[in-house]
Design a protein around this motif. Structure first.
Motif, PDB file in Angstrom:
ATOM      1  N   MET A   1      23.116  73.846  22.849  1.00 62.11           N
ATOM      2  CA  MET A   1      22.827  73.681  23.603  1.00 62.11           C
ATOM      3  C   MET A   1      21.848  72.749  24.523  1.00 62.11           C
ATOM      4  O   MET A   1      22.597  72.703  25.364  1.00 62.11           O
ATOM      5  N   GLU A   2      20.887  72.131  23.760  1.00 59.01           N
ATOM      6  CA  GLU A   2      20.276  70.880  25.260  1.00 59.01           C
ATOM      7  C   GLU A   2      20.926  69.862  25.156  1.00 59.01           C
ATOM      8  O   GLU A   2      20.632  69.223  26.174  1.00 59.01           O
ATOM      9  N   GLU A   3      21.837  69.584  24.153  1.00 54.39           N
ATOM     10  CA  GLU A   3      22.819  68.649  24.325  1.00 54.39           C
ATOM     11  C   GLU A   3      24.020  68.439  25.348  1.00 54.39           C
ATOM     12  O   GLU A   3      23.779  67.664  26.018  1.00 54.39           O
ATOM     13  N   ARG A   4      24.285  69.489  25.585  1.00 54.57           N
ATOM     14  CA  ARG A   4      25.057  70.115  26.390  1.00 54.57           C
ATOM     15  C   ARG A   4      24.212  69.597  28.135  1.00 54.57           C
ATOM     16  O   ARG A   4      24.436  69.518  29.271  1.00 54.57           O
ATOM     17  N   THR A   5      22.599  70.792  27.812  1.00 57.42           N
ATOM     18  CA  THR A   5      21.963  70.225  29.368  1.00 57.42           C
ATOM     19  C   THR A   5      21.635  68.618  29.490  1.00 57.42           C
ATOM     20  O   THR A   5      21.951  68.269  30.597  1.00 57.42           O
ATOM     21  N   TYR A   6      21.451  67.839  28.465  1.00 58.58           N
ATOM     22  CA  TYR A   6      21.199  66.562  28.837  1.00 58.58           C
ATOM     23  C   TYR A   6      22.488  66.102  29.277  1.00 58.58           C
ATOM     24  O   TYR A   6      22.539  64.933  30.191  1.00 58.58           O
ATOM     25  N   LYS A   7      23.630  66.100  28.990  1.00 56.62           N
ATOM     26  CA  LYS A   7      25.131  65.576  29.421  1.00 56.62           C
ATOM     27  C   LYS A   7      25.428  66.000  30.603  1.00 56.62           C
ATOM     28  O   LYS A   7      25.974  65.280  31.050  1.00 56.62           O
ATOM     29  N   LEU A   8      24.409  67.061  30.973  1.00 49.71           N
ATOM     30  CA  LEU A   8      25.310  67.197  32.747  1.00 49.71           C
ATOM     31  C   LEU A   8      23.988  66.426  33.255  1.00 49.71           C
ATOM     32  O   LEU A   8      24.498  66.188  34.478  1.00 49.71           O
ATOM     33  N   MET A   9      22.937  66.916  32.869  1.00 44.76           N
ATOM     34  CA  MET A   9      22.064  65.910  33.340  1.00 44.76           C
ATOM     35  C   MET A   9      21.828  64.405  33.830  1.00 44.76           C
ATOM     36  O   MET A   9      22.213  63.809  34.259  1.00 44.76           O
ATOM     37  N   ARG A  10      23.047  63.571  32.467  1.00 45.15           N
ATOM     38  CA  ARG A  10      23.166  62.272  32.799  1.00 45.15           C
ATOM     39  C   ARG A  10      24.536  62.550  33.620  1.00 45.15           C
ATOM     40  O   ARG A  10      24.533  61.257  35.158  1.00 45.15           O
ATOM     41  N   GLY A  11      24.827  63.176  33.858  1.00 42.87           N
ATOM     42  CA  GLY A  11      27.059  63.600  34.778  1.00 42.87           C
ATOM     43  C   GLY A  11      25.836  63.414  35.827  1.00 42.87           C
ATOM     44  O   GLY A  11      26.414  62.755  36.792  1.00 42.87           O
ATOM     45  N   ALA A  12      25.105  64.263  36.526  1.00 43.49           N
ATOM     46  CA  ALA A  12      24.850  64.693  37.694  1.00 43.49           C
ATOM     47  C   ALA A  12      24.195  63.662  38.267  1.00 43.49           C
ATOM     48  O   ALA A  12      24.041  62.359  39.487  1.00 43.49           O
TER      49      ALA A  12
END
Length: 50
Positions: A1-12
């Motif tokens: 779950m945390e990895e998905r959050t980091y990917k989303l933050m990196r994309g943003a």
């Protein structure tokens, strides 16, 4: 779950940087065009008859 959050933050973050760069480029180009058109108007003001 945390990895998905980091990917989303990196994309943003990437999109924010890209939009910022595009905004700076558009601002510079429009500023140059406005200065050039103003200079042309000032150069041709002696040819205007009222």
């Amino acid at each position: 779950m945390e990895e998905r959050t980091y990917k989303l933050m990196r994309g943003a973050g990437g999109w924010s940087i890209a939009i910022g760069v595009v905004s700076i480029v558009v601002g510079l180009v429009s500023g140059v065009l406005l200065i050039v058109s103003g200079a042309k108007l000032l150069a041709g003001k002696s040819k205007i008859l009222f």
